[in-house]
Design a protein around this motif. Structure first.
Motif, PDB file in Angstrom:
ATOM      1  N   TRP A 167       0.823  -1.191   0.000  1.00  0.00           N
ATOM      2  CA  TRP A 167       0.000   0.000   0.000  1.00  0.00           C
ATOM      3  C   TRP A 167       0.872   1.261   0.000  1.00  0.00           C
ATOM      4  O   TRP A 167       2.039   1.227   0.417  1.00  0.00           O
ATOM      5  CB  TRP A 167      -0.970   0.010   1.181  1.00  0.00           C
ATOM      6  CG  TRP A 167      -0.346  -0.091   2.541  1.00  0.00           C
ATOM      7  CD1 TRP A 167      -0.066   0.924   3.402  1.00  0.00           C
ATOM      8  CD2 TRP A 167       0.068  -1.290   3.220  1.00  0.00           C
ATOM      9  NE1 TRP A 167       0.502   0.441   4.556  1.00  0.00           N
ATOM     10  CE2 TRP A 167       0.589  -0.919   4.470  1.00  0.00           C
ATOM     11  CE3 TRP A 167       0.051  -2.645   2.878  1.00  0.00           C
ATOM     12  CZ2 TRP A 167       1.103  -1.836   5.384  1.00  0.00           C
ATOM     13  CZ3 TRP A 167       0.558  -3.569   3.795  1.00  0.00           C
ATOM     14  CH2 TRP A 167       1.069  -3.169   5.036  1.00  0.00           C
ATOM     15  N   THR A 211      -3.746   3.806   0.122  1.00  0.00           N
ATOM     16  CA  THR A 211      -4.523   2.882  -0.698  1.00  0.00           C
ATOM     17  C   THR A 211      -3.670   1.696  -1.112  1.00  0.00           C
ATOM     18  O   THR A 211      -2.439   1.801  -1.190  1.00  0.00           O
ATOM     19  CB  THR A 211      -5.090   3.581  -1.947  1.00  0.00           C
ATOM     20  OG1 THR A 211      -5.942   2.663  -2.648  1.00  0.00           O
ATOM     21  CG2 THR A 211      -3.986   4.041  -2.878  1.00  0.00           C
ATOM     22  N   THR A 237      -1.807  -0.701  -3.459  1.00  0.00           N
ATOM     23  CA  THR A 237      -1.208  -0.464  -4.773  1.00  0.00           C
ATOM     24  C   THR A 237      -1.020  -1.764  -5.554  1.00  0.00           C
ATOM     25  O   THR A 237      -1.378  -1.832  -6.717  1.00  0.00           O
ATOM     26  CB  THR A 237       0.144   0.253  -4.640  1.00  0.00           C
ATOM     27  OG1 THR A 237       0.978  -0.480  -3.743  1.00  0.00           O
ATOM     28  CG2 THR A 237      -0.048   1.666  -4.146  1.00  0.00           C
ATOM     29  N   THR A 254      -9.413  -2.524  -9.633  1.00  0.00           N
ATOM     30  CA  THR A 254      -8.360  -2.932  -8.705  1.00  0.00           C
ATOM     31  C   THR A 254      -7.458  -3.973  -9.360  1.00  0.00           C
ATOM     32  O   THR A 254      -7.933  -4.856 -10.077  1.00  0.00           O
ATOM     33  CB  THR A 254      -8.994  -3.537  -7.427  1.00  0.00           C
ATOM     34  OG1 THR A 254      -9.875  -2.573  -6.862  1.00  0.00           O
ATOM     35  CG2 THR A 254      -7.939  -3.933  -6.407  1.00  0.00           C
ATOM     36  N   SER A 297      -8.807  -7.409  -2.390  1.00  0.00           N
ATOM     37  CA  SER A 297      -8.119  -6.135  -2.187  1.00  0.00           C
ATOM     38  C   SER A 297      -9.035  -4.932  -2.379  1.00  0.00           C
ATOM     39  O   SER A 297      -8.709  -3.825  -1.932  1.00  0.00           O
ATOM     40  CB  SER A 297      -6.950  -6.020  -3.173  1.00  0.00           C
ATOM     41  OG  SER A 297      -6.078  -7.120  -3.057  1.00  0.00           O
ATOM     42  N   ARG A 298     -10.137  -5.137  -3.041  1.00  0.00           N
ATOM     43  CA  ARG A 298     -11.008  -4.014  -3.406  1.00  0.00           C
ATOM     44  C   ARG A 298     -11.378  -3.105  -2.226  1.00  0.00           C
ATOM     45  O   ARG A 298     -11.323  -1.863  -2.344  1.00  0.00           O
ATOM     46  CB  ARG A 298     -12.286  -4.545  -4.083  1.00  0.00           C
ATOM     47  CG  ARG A 298     -13.255  -3.460  -4.533  1.00  0.00           C
ATOM     48  CD  ARG A 298     -12.636  -2.623  -5.649  1.00  0.00           C
ATOM     49  NE  ARG A 298     -13.447  -1.460  -5.971  1.00  0.00           N
ATOM     50  CZ  ARG A 298     -13.301  -0.269  -5.391  1.00  0.00           C
ATOM     51  NH1 ARG A 298     -12.396  -0.108  -4.449  1.00  0.00           N
ATOM     52  NH2 ARG A 298     -14.059   0.744  -5.750  1.00  0.00           N
ATOM     53  N   ASN A 310      -8.726  -0.570  -1.576  1.00  0.00           N
ATOM     54  CA  ASN A 310      -8.232   0.207  -2.712  1.00  0.00           C
ATOM     55  C   ASN A 310      -9.065   1.476  -2.847  1.00  0.00           C
ATOM     56  O   ASN A 310     -10.274   1.402  -3.060  1.00  0.00           O
ATOM     57  CB  ASN A 310      -8.321  -0.609  -4.004  1.00  0.00           C
ATOM     58  CG  ASN A 310      -7.908   0.205  -5.217  1.00  0.00           C
ATOM     59  OD1 ASN A 310      -7.125   1.148  -5.084  1.00  0.00           O
ATOM     60  ND2 ASN A 310      -8.437  -0.139  -6.375  1.00  0.00           N
TER      61      ASN A 310
END
Lengths: 468, 503
Positions: A41, A45, A47, B71, B99-100, B103
């Motif tokens: 991240w 957020t 990455t 994502t 992961s959404r 993100n």
């Protein structure tokens, strides 16, 4: 690519049988099954992320070469029953084309380990089941509180199988994980860092890591410029690991014997038996250290200064490299042990513990005892400047603090340092208790370390770095 | 031009790609790409003319990367079956879904022309893997022997790494290519051991995007250099220690390439400038808001990014996002004018960058790793009618001429650096006066490049480089070349490394 994927055990048994059928005098087959998963991240957020599996097979074939023995080493990923024959054949051909190996020794004997038949262990993204939600929460909090987070979480499992034509069959699965996280304030003028190693992520709470980053960023509400020079400096366990891992890697017995390292004796030979430090400092490795477990047998896919492909499977024993300040052992293969006249081989082990007899207390305790000096949380871009003194250069980053009257009172600019970890073993004035540590510079590669915090009275900050 | 290896072409590239990409589409991915990579590597090491290690490795695997619900998701494996390809597509989508929630930024890529079934091979003559091992070992033994027999040489280390990389890439936009690259990295070092000290002298031959012909004299004069190394080493062992202070320095390309790599190459990676490497390799002082205004160095400074340079280690036909190789300016007349970018960063920052295109800087070091923004060949351009190295030296009254690289370190924003080298010659009144020892130079990036008074002409230009540039988490190793001429710098801080050690 055609052919059938084999189990690790079948790969080894078939490989050894093929080698014998093709006339190899001896053979070792190593199979490494790896799986890993990670989250990365930046700027609050995610990455990147990933889930990777890997498989590699290394065949080491030995044949007679004149009055000696030659070895051929071939490694491949994605091996099937068809391609295994090609690999074994290539290893034998390579061995036959080579001259006698200087480090030739009889292959290691052994029996079949109790867990030999077990399948490889795996990790999945599920290892982050508890960690990922807390990471998500910490990223949201950071956004709301106008901080920025950058970091990486990785978990991997390596299952290693080693089989030899001399009957050795050993298997070991080793998990390894770590988290490294950097926090910055909104204008990016200040940074803090925390990192920790783990075996399974059940003991890692992203919110707790963020809380520690927040505490450290709070220290930066006051900023102080400090000039370069020699300063009383507290190195927490992570920063000690940054420096001592480099020292650990310099323990090569052959290079020392040949006069090329800080552990070479002036005029010839090694410094084995020399007192490196007047302090009761110890550097110790043991594959069985709880929480820092390492492979319990030697693994060498190539021969080097003090490693040998002939030593694969050699049982690793607890080893004191430095005891009571005295250099007790250097890393050796069986061959180099003979070369430097060491009584037994002491191969590399993938962990170490540095301790100081009688030392107690934490980094905070060292801070409480310091009137005026620096607290340096981690070091970076460490490279050797002079092998003779093991002079290293590198930089502080993401957390240098001023200590006044036993308290952290502000954040300080970064520095370039020039220092030798061998010298530091003599020059520290106070040590704390040894705890598991995670090196900022090397932890992604070598994370099985335990180190104490140290107070260095005159750490050489060579110049100021503008980086923040 | 060599052909792409037939055994790689025989792998079921298109079938695997089709299976993976179709499964990704079926699962709702808005973009997907597939890589099949085979990396052969050989490492040969000799210690004192004795073969110590010769290892032949091959890494073969496949990878799928997707964009799903804005994502990224990535998965890699080793079984070359359509079932595995499908599973990897599913895993990649699963990674994106997991992961959404964390993100906060929708992934979008810069548009790129499609290249259907393209093919590209790097410039080399002899595939190192076609040369019998015994022939290679014999040559390296000869090189070792030449050094070992010289007076004062106690030990000799020789290591040669060779890499043969084949890649097949396909994406859902319709691009597909097959690419083959070869690179080679020699390291030859002589060691001297005296009663009170030891030292070493290494060849300054850089790694190169060449084949085995490099080791036999194409692109490097081994006979000449090997004949000189023992004398250089003996002189270094007897050299006086440098007096720390401020000096004018002339830096040979064999040293300056590494300073360029660290203080310009990494500093102009846009992912670093934007914070994507902040937890690991670091950020950059050359932030995006300074594009077009940052005074990076003196007016004679012209630096380019280049994915097309012949024999460059970072030279490609297409990058790992299907973008064709290009050349562009990074620093012009001493001012920051460009960055190295991939498709995501190009799209996100097109207004500031002034272009909607990626300049082709995505690379993964194997199928097991995700493509990241990676360094192009970043090179300092010579002056068209510039001086020779001797002419540069002649302009120095009291200074040091620095040759070859050794130790290097720079901070996480690329300001403060310290480098050593192989040889340091004292310059007095424009002439070389023998070697010095214990030298390191330390500077701040913009001060250093601002102090560059002159660059040499094309006759001084050499393409240096490294095989092992580290970046990203999980860590990846990249190979990159840096060309440069000799250059003259005024007023550089010189350290005495023995004094730095407190002795």
């Amino acid at each position: 690519m055609t052919g059938i994927q084999l189990t690790p055990q079948d790969t080894i048994e078939r490989g050894l049988a093929l080698a014998a059928a093709e006339g190899a005098d001896g053979c070792v087959v190593l199979v490494a099954e790896t799986s890993s998963t990670n989250l990365r991240w930046a700027n609050n957020t995610l990455t990147t992320n990933g889930a990777m599996r890997g498989s590699s097979v290394t065949v080491i074939a030995t044949v007679g070469a004149g009055e000696g023995t030659a070895a051929g080493v071939v490694g491949r990923s994605s091996v099937t029953d068809d391609s295994l024959r090609e690999i074994v054949s290539a290893a034998i051909t390579t061995a036959r084309a080579a001259g006698p190996a200087e480090d030739a020794s009889p292959l290691v004997d052994g029996t079949t380990g109790a867990d030999w038949d077990l399948e490889p262990e795996e990790t999945t993204v599920g290892v982050f089941e508890k960690f990922a939600p807390s990471l998500g929460e910490s990223l949201k909090r950071a956004t709301a509180e106008e901080r920025r987070l950058y970091g990486f979480a990785n978990h991997e499992v390596v299952t290693l199988y080693v089989g030899s034509s001399t009957g050795l069959r050993v298997r070991q699965a080793l998990p390894r994980g770590y988290v490294s996280s950097t926090g910055k304030n909104t204008d990016l003028s200040h940074s803090a860092w925390v990192g920790t190693a783990t075996r399974d992520f059940t003991d890692v709470d992203a919110l707790a890591l963020d809380a520690e980053l927040t505490r450290r960023l709070g220290w930066a509400q006051r900023t102080v410029s400090v000039d370069a020079g020699r300063h009383p400096t507290i190195l927490p366990p992570a920063a000690v690991a940054d420096l001592m891992t480099y020292l650990f890697w310099q323990l090569d017995g052959r290079d020392a014997f040949e006069g090329r390292t800080v552990f070479s004796k002036a005029g010839g030979g090694t410094r084995l038996g020399d007192t490196l430090s007047s302090q009761p400092v110890n550097l110790h490795s043991d594959p069985a250290i709880a929480g820092l477990e390492a492979f319990a047998f030697a693994v060498a896919r190539s021969s080097g200064g003090s490693s040998s492909v002939f030593d694969n499977g050699l049982t690793l024993a607890a080893t004191d490299w430095i005891r009571g300040g005295k250099l007790e052992h250097l890393m050796t293969s069986r061959y180099t042990a003979g070369l430097i006249d060491a009584p037994t081989a002491t191969p590399d082990i993938e962990n170490y513990v540095i301790s100081v007899d009688g030392a107690t207390g934490s980094t905070d305790d060292l801070v409480a005892g310091l009137d005026n000096g620096l607290l340096v949380t981690c070091l970076w871009y460490i490279r050797m400047v002079d092998p003779q003194t093991l002079l290293l250069t590198g930089l502080t980053r993401d957390g240098v603090y001023l200590v006044e009257n036993g308290e952290v009172t502000g954040a300080v600019n970064n520095f370039r340092f020039n220092e030798s970890p061998v010298d530091l073993l003599s020059r520290f004035t106070t040590a704390g208790a040894t705890v598991p540590s995670y090196s900022r510079e090397w932890g992604d590669y070598f994370s099985r370390t335990a180190t104490p915090p140290l107070l260095i009275p005159d750490f050489n900050m060579s110049s100021v770095s503008q980086a923040n | 031009m060599p052909d792409i290896d037939a055994s790689f072409l025989a792998l079921p590239r298109q079938e695997l790609a089709a299976a993976a990409l179709q499964r990704a589409r079926d699962l709702g991915a808005t973009f997907a790409e597939f890589r099949l990579e085979r990396i052969r590597s050989e490492s040969i090491s000799l210690r004192d003319s004795v073969l110590e290690n010769a290892k032949d490795d091959e890494d073969l695997g496949l990878a799928v990367r997707v964009i799903h619900d804005g994502t990224w998701g990535f998965a890699a494996g080793v079984a070359l079956t359509t079932d595995e390809a499908v599973i990897l597509a599913e895993q990649a989508v699963n990674m994106a879904q997991v992961s959404r929630p964390i993100n906060a930024e929708t992934i979008e890529l810069a548009d790129e022309p499609t290249y259907e079934d393209a093919s590209w091979v790097s410039s080399y003559e002899i595939d190192p893997f076609s040369v019998p091992r015994a022939e290679k070992v014999a040559l390296l033994t000869d090189y070792s022997d030449r050094l070992l027999k010289a007076e004062g040489v106690a030990h000799v280390s020789v290591h040669v790494a060779t890499i043969h990389e084949c890649k097949y890439y396909a994406n859902t936009a319709g691009t597909s290519y097959t690419q083959q690259r070869v690179r080679i990295g020699p390291d030859i070092t002589a060691h001297a051991v005296a009663e009170d000290r030891f030292d070493s002298m290494s060849s300054v031959a850089p790694p190169a995007g060449r084949g085995w012909e490099y080791m036999t004299g194409t692109g490097w004069n081994w006979d000449e250099e090997l004949a000189q190394i023992p004398a250089w080493l003996a002189e270094k062992m007897a050299a006086p220690a440098v007096e720390a202070g401020t000096y004018d320095v002339v830096i040979d390309p064999s040293n300056l390439w590494l300073t360029i790599h660290e203080s310009i190459g990494h500093a102009t990676e846009l992912d670093r400038a934007l914070g994507y490497e902040a937890n690991y390799a670091g950020t950059s002082f050359a932030t995006l808001d300074q594009l077009g205004t940052l005074k990076y160095g003196s007016p004679v400074m012209h630096v380019t990014g280049d994915r097309t340079a012949e024999n460059g280690l970072s030279t490609v036909g297409y990058d790992d996002e299907g973008v064709a190789g290009q050349q562009w300016d990074l620093v012009k007349d001493g001012v920051l004018v460009g960055y190295q970018v991939d498709r995501r960063m190009a799209k996100k920052n097109e207004d500031v960058l002034g272009t909607p295109r990626s300049n082709g800087c995505a690379y993964a070091d194997s199928s097991g790793h995700i493509p990241i923004q990676r360094m192009a060949n970043v090179s300092l351009q010579p002056a068209a009618d510039g001086p020779s190295t001797e002419e540069l030296i002649s302009r120095v009254k009291n200074g040091i001429f620095i040759v070859g690289d050794k130790s290097w370190s720079i901070d996480m924003q690329r300001y403060n650096f310290q480098f050593t080298g192989q040889r340091f010659y004292k310059i007095t009144d424009g002439k070389l006066e023998g070697q010095l020892r214990d030298v390191a130079y330390q500077a701040t990036t913009t001060d250093f490049w601002g102090s560059m008074e002159a660059v040499g002409g094309p006759q001084t230009y050499v393409l240096g480089g490294a095989l092992n540039c580290g970046k990203a988490e999980p860590g990846q190793s990249g190979a990159v070349s840096h060309g440069c001429p000799s250059a003259l710098f005024r007023g550089v801080r010189i350290l005495n490394t023995t004094q730095e050690a407190g002795r």
